[in-house]
Enzyme design. Structure first.
Site, mmCIF file in Angstrom:
data_model
loop_
_atom_site.group_PDB
_atom_site.id
_atom_site.type_symbol
_atom_site.label_atom_id
_atom_site.label_comp_id
_atom_site.label_asym_id
_atom_site.label_seq_id
_atom_site.Cartn_x
_atom_site.Cartn_y
_atom_site.Cartn_z
ATOM 1 N N LYS A 639 0.835 -1.202 0.000
ATOM 2 C CA LYS A 639 0.000 0.000 0.000
ATOM 3 C C LYS A 639 0.878 1.263 0.000
ATOM 4 C CE LYS A 639 -4.287 1.376 2.262
ATOM 5 N NZ LYS A 639 -5.190 1.000 3.368
ATOM 6 N N GLU A 711 11.518 7.570 -5.577
ATOM 7 C CA GLU A 711 11.996 8.430 -6.665
ATOM 8 C C GLU A 711 11.853 7.809 -8.054
ATOM 9 O OE1 GLU A 711 15.500 10.898 -4.659
ATOM 10 O OE2 GLU A 711 14.938 9.086 -3.618
HETATM 11 MO MO1 MOS Z 1 15.374 12.442 -2.080
HETATM 12 S S1 MOS Z 1 15.826 13.902 -3.494
HETATM 13 O O1 MOS Z 1 16.908 11.871 -1.658
HETATM 14 O O2 MOS Z 1 14.581 13.200 -0.798
#
Ligand code: MOS
Length: 751
Positions: A639, A711
């Protein structure tokens, strides 16, 4: 803090990978979670910074005569009366600040909005009013504010090099040579930066908005010139950071100095407007990409020359070449970089720093190459899959980009795509389908943790990491449940405080991968001691048994292979031994010090597939569908992980279509430095998003095989959007965000 909720009560070992709701969810939805600015103390004063109104020059004179006499004013700090502050060692990542220059170090001005004074008042209103009454006389220097970096003529650094790229490029059968521009983007976490500083003698406690309390402590000890044990940093909850809260910014030291001066707690909360000038941004990047290929679509040359802007205070390299050397097989390659100084604040990491803007350029060029070659863009990527990391020569720890591409293709229905521009229609709209591949580095920070099995039946895990809003509390609780079978309502996850054992930074999407070995090892050590107590305490039902024949499940110690109901609650073992609790310690070795991991190429991968709808009659473009397939190792919490990718994809839509910070060219003030004018993707901009995790464990990182997630979800979204835009409109947008003005050039007139 105690986290109530036993939703995971009976999952046992199956809790790893399950879609578990956040244990801190109820605290957040009821407003009882304490974020930094929620901390209040008796006699607390409020600090408000005064900001520079010029972009470059020096302060000639600061006139405090009005401000100092205003009601409630306790102190005005500026370079002329500031306490001595120190810098941290450059490039020493054990103690890092965002800006090398401590606040008020001198009278120089490097950017609009730079803090030039700090007014401390009894109330926020009084401090705000007095801050407006501070007048500053400047000597103004010509500022360097031009957005374009293209006139840069200076030296370039070679970041990665192999073969003879220029020769191979000139001999290539098919070539792409284009420039790509990504704008300044500003982090806009919901929670703004803040510091609450409180001294007790020569010790300071900093309540912080920090993605790394441990680093914050070491850095601030250095900046303030204090022994590290005199600085405590607390971040109980964070309303996101996106990289802007990795390292301390000047306001932290300002709050600390102000609180020391007036001997009262001080709160310094940045305004949204200050968020656009004083706490970092993703810098503008300009990249030239040259790709050469054979007629069959085999890459022979790849050159990436990138520039990014930086401030006059710090040299921040965006690292646009992060993914370039290893994403594809290509014998001849070079990546070069250079920095161009501008009178802005110092840039900082922002979600997928380097790789995200780098991939916008490289994946856009790959799409252009596919079109030039008349090869399907997915097929072009598949034809250039490397067998090892050609940048370093290392083996990949676990790479499944091909499977990402193939799964994404199938889930998206890519085989129905017709390649001609403007050739696909649905419900009176023109459809564009585009895709991109993506990757992001994996790493494991050093960390430590303790796990305590308490006499009151609770399990406590402690580590000085923090939850930036991504689910760290829950992931740690899941592992405790997996190891002990104790339900969530008897598990305490205690993080976000430097009084705890050193924990990992929440950066690079690596907090989970970094925490896992430490907490798992700590649990194992605590359980080992528990079993020894079970077999050695007189009166124990397991007296003189071999501890190796015992196990802990459902919170009970029992003989392995037998039902937990035949055993006894673990706390009975603890109590019988007359202990308050049994503590185990665990450690994580950073991958860079791990012989098994340091020679491997550690990365996550993804494939992004995007559909846009284009209505030429009203010049409306929407992202209508995204399929994202992500290879991030094993998922710990489905989740939370899905939530991370959904958010990142929405951020990618913002990057592709909306986000950019523009500086006014005379003063250097951001002209859209507020939430009304800085456009971000909202729910209304969000399409259907289909998230798939391949879930192949990467055991180079930890026993669970989790690389960490976040990311990677942003990487590749923007180039997939511009590829889809090209497919719909025939317009290739090489400078994002895509503007209506770009799309009006389309020859595709009617749907
Ligand atoms: Mo990320 S840019 O390492 O918070």
């Amino acid at each position: 803090m105690a986290m109530g909720m036993d939703a995971a009560g009976g999952l046992g070992k199956d809790i790893i990978g399950a879609a578990v709701s956040r244990i801190d969810g109820p605290l957040k939805t009821t407003g009882t979670a304490h974020y930094t600015a929620d901390f209040h103390f008796a006699s607390m004063a409020h600090a408000v910074p005064v900001q520079s109104t010029i972009a470059s020059g020096r302060i000639k004179r600061i006139d405090l005569s009005v401000a100092e006499k205003m009601p409630g004013v306790l102190l005005v700090l500026h370079y002329g009366n500031m306490d001595r502050l120190y810098r941290v060692v450059p490039n020493d990542f054990s103690a890092t600040t965002s800006e090398a220059r401590p606040p008020f170090e001198d009278e120089r001005i490097y950017h609009w909005g730079q803090f030039v004074a700090l007014v401390v008042g009894e109330t926020l209103e009084q401090a705000t009013a007095a801050a407006r009454a501070v007048t500053v006389e400047y000597e103004t220097k010509a500022a360097s504010l031009k957005p374009s970096l293209s006139d840069y003529q200076g030296k370039r650094k070679s970041v990665s090099k192999r073969g003879e790229v220029d020769k191979a490029f000139s001999n290539a059968a098919v070539k792409i040579d284009q420039n790509y521009i990504t704008p300044v983007e500003t982090h806009n976490p919901i929670e703004m930066h803040a510091t609450v500083a409180q001294w007790e003698g020569d010790k300071v406690t900093l309540y912080e908005t920090s993605q790394g309390v441990w680093n914050h402590r070491l850095a601030m000890a250095q900046v303030l010139g204090l022994p590290r044990e005199n600085v405590q940093v607390i971040t109980k909850f964070l309303g996101s950071g996106f990289g802007g809260k990795l390292f301390p910014w000047p306001h932290s030291a300002l709050a600390a100095v102000a609180a020391r001066r007036i001997q009262r707690p001080v709160k310094l909360s940045l305004s949204r407007k200050m968020m656009f000038t004083n706490v970092g941004h993703r810098p503008r990047c300009e990249q030239q990409i040259k790709i050469g290929a054979t007629a069959e679509g085999k890459l022979v040359a790849l050159r990436q020359d990138y520039l990014n802007h930086t401030s006059f205070i710090d040299d921040i390299d965006e690292g646009c070449g992060e993914a370039t050397p290893y994403l594809y097989s290509v014998p001849n390659l070079e990546v070069t970089s250079a920095l161009v100084q501008r009178n802005t604040g110092t840039p900082s990491p922002m979600r997928g720093p380097g790789a995200v803007p780098g991939l916008f350029a490289m994946e856009s060029a790959m799409d252009e190459l596919a079109i030039a070659l008349k090869i399907d863009p997915v097929e072009l990527r598949l034809r250039n899959e490397p067998v090892k990391d050609e940048g370093t020569g290392q083996e990949f720890s676990s790479r499944h980009l091909k499977e990402c591409l193939e799964t994404g293709k199938q889930k998206f229905g890519w085989e129905k795509r017709t390649a001609a521009v403007g050739s696909m229609r649905r419900d009176g709209k023109i459809l564009g389908w585009g895709m991109a591949a993506a990757s992001w580095g994996a790493y494991r920070f050093g960390a430590s943790a303790t796990v305590e099995l308490c006499a009151d039946g609770r399990v406590c895990v402690r580590s000085a990491t923090q939850d930036v809003g991504t689910g760290t509390y829950t992931v740690l609780a899941q592992v405790m449940h997996e190891k002990t079978g104790v339900p969530f309502d008897r598990i305490d996850v205690i993080i976000g405080d430097t009084n705890l054992p050193e924990g990992a930074m929440s950066g690079g999407s690596w907090a989970t991968a970094s925490a896992l070995p430490a907490i798992s090892g700590a649990a194992a050590n605590a359980i080992k001691t528990l079993m020894q107590m079970a077999v050695s305490t007189s009166g124990s039902a397991f007296l003189d048994k071999d501890p190796a024949t015992l196990e802990l499940s459902q919170g009970r110690v029992h003989v392995s292979g037998q039902s937990p109901s035949t055993g006894i609650p673990f706390e009975d073992v603890v109590k019988l031994a007359r202990l308050s609790g049994i503590t185990g310690e665990g450690k994580t070795i950073p991958t860079s010090d791990d012989p098994k991991a340091k020679d491997l190429s550690l990365h996550s991968y993804a494939a992004q597939f995007v559909e846009v709808e284009w209505e030429p009659e009203i010049a409306r473009l929407r992202v209508s569908r995204v399929v994202t397939v992500v290879d991030v190792g094993r998922i710990i919490n489905l989740k939370a992980a899905t939530n991370q990718i959904l958010g990142a994809v929405v951020m990618g839509i913002g990057m592709g279509l909306l986000e950019q910070t523009n500086y006014e060219q005379r003063t250097g003030q951001p002209i859209n430095g507020n939430m009304a004018d800085y456009l971000m993707a909202t729910c209304a901009d969000s399409p259907r998003i289909d998230v798939t995790f391949l879930n192949h464990p990467d055991l180079a990182l930890n026993e669970y095989g989790a690389r960490g997630v976040g990311e990677i979800g942003l990487a590749g979204v923007a180039p997939a959007i511009t590829a889809a835009v090209y497919h719909a409109t025939g317009v290739r947008v090489r400078q994002i965000p895509v503007r209506i003005e770009d799309l009006l050039k389309s020859d595709v007139r009617e749907a």
